[in-house]
Motif scaffolding. Structure first.
Motif, PDB file in Angstrom:
ATOM      1  N   UNK A  34       0.801  -1.210   0.000  1.00 23.79           N
ATOM      2  CA  UNK A  34       0.000   0.000   0.000  1.00 23.79           C
ATOM      3  C   UNK A  34       0.837   1.265   0.000  1.00 23.79           C
ATOM      4  N   UNK A  35       2.158   1.111   0.173  1.00 24.58           N
ATOM      5  CA  UNK A  35       3.064   2.252   0.191  1.00 24.58           C
ATOM      6  C   UNK A  35       3.390   2.756  -1.200  1.00 24.58           C
ATOM      7  N   UNK A  36       4.075   3.887  -1.253  1.00 29.89           N
ATOM      8  CA  UNK A  36       4.344   4.551  -2.535  1.00 29.89           C
ATOM      9  C   UNK A  36       5.208   3.696  -3.451  1.00 29.89           C
ATOM     10  N   UNK A  37       6.225   3.011  -2.900  1.00 36.84           N
ATOM     11  CA  UNK A  37       7.118   2.218  -3.735  1.00 36.84           C
ATOM     12  C   UNK A  37       6.419   0.985  -4.297  1.00 36.84           C
ATOM     13  N   UNK A  38       5.621   0.325  -3.459  1.00 29.97           N
ATOM     14  CA  UNK A  38       4.846  -0.822  -3.940  1.00 29.97           C
ATOM     15  C   UNK A  38       3.858  -0.394  -5.017  1.00 29.97           C
ATOM     16  N   UNK A  39       3.253   0.764  -4.810  1.00 33.43           N
ATOM     17  CA  UNK A  39       2.262   1.244  -5.770  1.00 33.43           C
ATOM     18  C   UNK A  39       2.886   1.524  -7.131  1.00 33.43           C
ATOM     19  N   UNK A  76      -0.789   1.265   9.107  1.00 39.31           N
ATOM     20  CA  UNK A  76      -1.512   2.524   9.157  1.00 39.31           C
ATOM     21  C   UNK A  76      -2.987   2.284   8.841  1.00 39.31           C
ATOM     22  N   UNK A  77      -3.887   2.918   9.582  1.00 42.12           N
ATOM     23  CA  UNK A  77      -5.317   2.770   9.274  1.00 42.12           C
ATOM     24  C   UNK A  77      -5.609   3.117   7.814  1.00 42.12           C
ATOM     25  N   UNK A  78      -6.417   2.288   7.188  1.00 39.19           N
ATOM     26  CA  UNK A  78      -6.781   2.519   5.798  1.00 39.19           C
ATOM     27  C   UNK A  78      -5.863   1.861   4.787  1.00 39.19           C
ATOM     28  N   UNK A  79      -4.786   1.231   5.261  1.00 42.86           N
ATOM     29  CA  UNK A  79      -3.815   0.647   4.331  1.00 42.86           C
ATOM     30  C   UNK A  79      -4.424  -0.488   3.507  1.00 42.86           C
ATOM     31  N   UNK A  80      -5.159  -1.372   4.169  1.00 41.22           N
ATOM     32  CA  UNK A  80      -5.754  -2.506   3.467  1.00 41.22           C
ATOM     33  C   UNK A  80      -6.715  -2.036   2.372  1.00 41.22           C
ATOM     34  N   UNK A  81      -7.580  -1.088   2.707  1.00 46.96           N
ATOM     35  CA  UNK A  81      -8.528  -0.585   1.713  1.00 46.96           C
ATOM     36  C   UNK A  81      -7.813   0.116   0.563  1.00 46.96           C
ATOM     37  N   UNK A  82      -6.727   0.832   0.875  1.00 47.48           N
ATOM     38  CA  UNK A  82      -5.972   1.516  -0.177  1.00 47.48           C
ATOM     39  C   UNK A  82      -5.303   0.500  -1.102  1.00 47.48           C
ATOM     40  N   UNK A  88      -7.609  -2.644  -7.768  1.00 51.48           N
ATOM     41  CA  UNK A  88      -8.845  -2.522  -8.547  1.00 51.48           C
ATOM     42  C   UNK A  88      -8.722  -1.476  -9.643  1.00 51.48           C
ATOM     43  N   UNK A  89      -7.826  -0.517  -9.466  1.00 52.51           N
ATOM     44  CA  UNK A  89      -7.601   0.506 -10.493  1.00 52.51           C
ATOM     45  C   UNK A  89      -7.234  -0.138 -11.828  1.00 52.51           C
ATOM     46  N   UNK A 208      -3.487   6.833  -6.394  1.00 59.25           N
ATOM     47  CA  UNK A 208      -3.917   7.077  -5.012  1.00 59.25           C
ATOM     48  C   UNK A 208      -2.826   6.661  -4.024  1.00 59.25           C
ATOM     49  N   UNK A 209      -2.543   7.519  -3.059  1.00 56.04           N
ATOM     50  CA  UNK A 209      -1.521   7.202  -2.059  1.00 56.04           C
ATOM     51  C   UNK A 209      -2.055   7.478  -0.659  1.00 56.04           C
ATOM     52  N   UNK A 210      -1.344   6.990   0.345  1.00 54.39           N
ATOM     53  CA  UNK A 210      -1.830   7.033   1.724  1.00 54.39           C
ATOM     54  C   UNK A 210      -1.677   8.425   2.337  1.00 54.39           C
TER      55      UNK A 210
END
Length: 275
Positions: A34-39, A76-82, A88-89, A208-210
């Protein structure tokens, strides 16, 4: 020809690093924190998979580190949903797995009586075990019998983050994960990318990023990672004081510091001053 050479066909546009032959892979597993590098690693993998016509071979894996005994998320809260939103994008299947033997990383730390450290990163080892088990599931689903299944495991490691990562090859065979049934090729597509290049891709593509990045964090791993910088730990304790207090209480209960040079009580003190 070696198994590694069979999976390498081109060079990365960011430097001399090789790129795996994605068309030769039976399954491409993207480990997305969910982090920037993984994304950005996800975005780059999809781009190259589309060129090879194999987007349908990609599956995105997120490893959930669970909730602490007091009900706080270790991540971090919201990481799984992000992470799900990021998959899904691109219309990609999204799978979530957790270590089987403990409800959260903090439970594991308590059972061991110590926090991870630079020389004993059992948290990383646990996540690696989850990835390998997931790969076993994928190989079983593929049902390939006359040869070893070819798996590419994608991760968003970057050389700027540590000397150990800087010494890595962008493409390598995971000998421990490979067997007669499968060849697992590790690929780090953003290994030589700078932080600026990562954020440029995110901005240009509208990815989208955290929210934690805008709140001051430079990295997105566990909220309170023993390997994080002091500014990141101070920022995280300021943003998540209740989680930091739970870590501090566990620190006192075990009689073992969060970090030998930096106990959680000191991080909380600095966070209070920063606030």
């Amino acid at each position: 020809m070696s198994r590694q050479l069979e999976l390498v066909t081109a060079q990365d546009a960011h430097g001399p690093d090789p790129v795996p032959d994605l068309a030769a892979a039976d399954r491409i597993v993207i480990s997305n924190s969910g982090g920037k590098d993984s994304e950005v690693a996800l975005d780059e993998t999809v781009r190259l998979a589309d060129e090879a016509g194999v987007r349908d071979r990609i599956v995105v894996l997120h490893i959930d580190l669970g909730r602490t005994p007091r009900g706080h998320t270790v991540e971090w809260p919201g990481t799984l949903d992000l992470a799900r939103q990021q998959a899904e994008r691109y219309g990609l299947p999204f799978e979530v797995r957790s270590p089987a033997n403990w409800p959260s990383l903090l439970h594991r730390i308590k059972a061991r009586g110590q926090f991870p450290n630079l020389f004993n990163r059992f948290c990383t080892a646990e996540k690696r075990g989850v990835s390998r088990k997931f790969i076993t599931e994928q190989v079983t689903r593929l049902g390939i019998t006359r040869r070893a299944a070819r798996i590419v495991l994608v991760m968003g490691l970057r050389a700027e983050e540590s000397r150990a990562r800087a010494a890595k090859a962008a493409v390598e065979i995971d000998q421990r994960a490979s067997s007669g049934r499968r060849t697992v090729t590790l690929w780090y597509p953003v290994l030589r990318w700078s932080t600026e290049e990562v954020w440029e891709r995110i901005r240009n593509r509208g990815l989208p990023y955290h929210w934690a990045y805008d709140a001051g964090m430079s990295r997105l791993s566990c909220s309170l990672c023993v390997l994080a910088s002091i500014p990141d730990l101070t920022c995280a304790a300021n943003l998540r004081p209740e989680l930091a207090e739970e870590y501090a209480d566990l620190e006192a209960e075990m009689g073992a510091p969060f970090r030998r040079d930096l106990p959680m009580t000191e991080i909380l003190r600095r966070a209070g001053g920063a606030a």
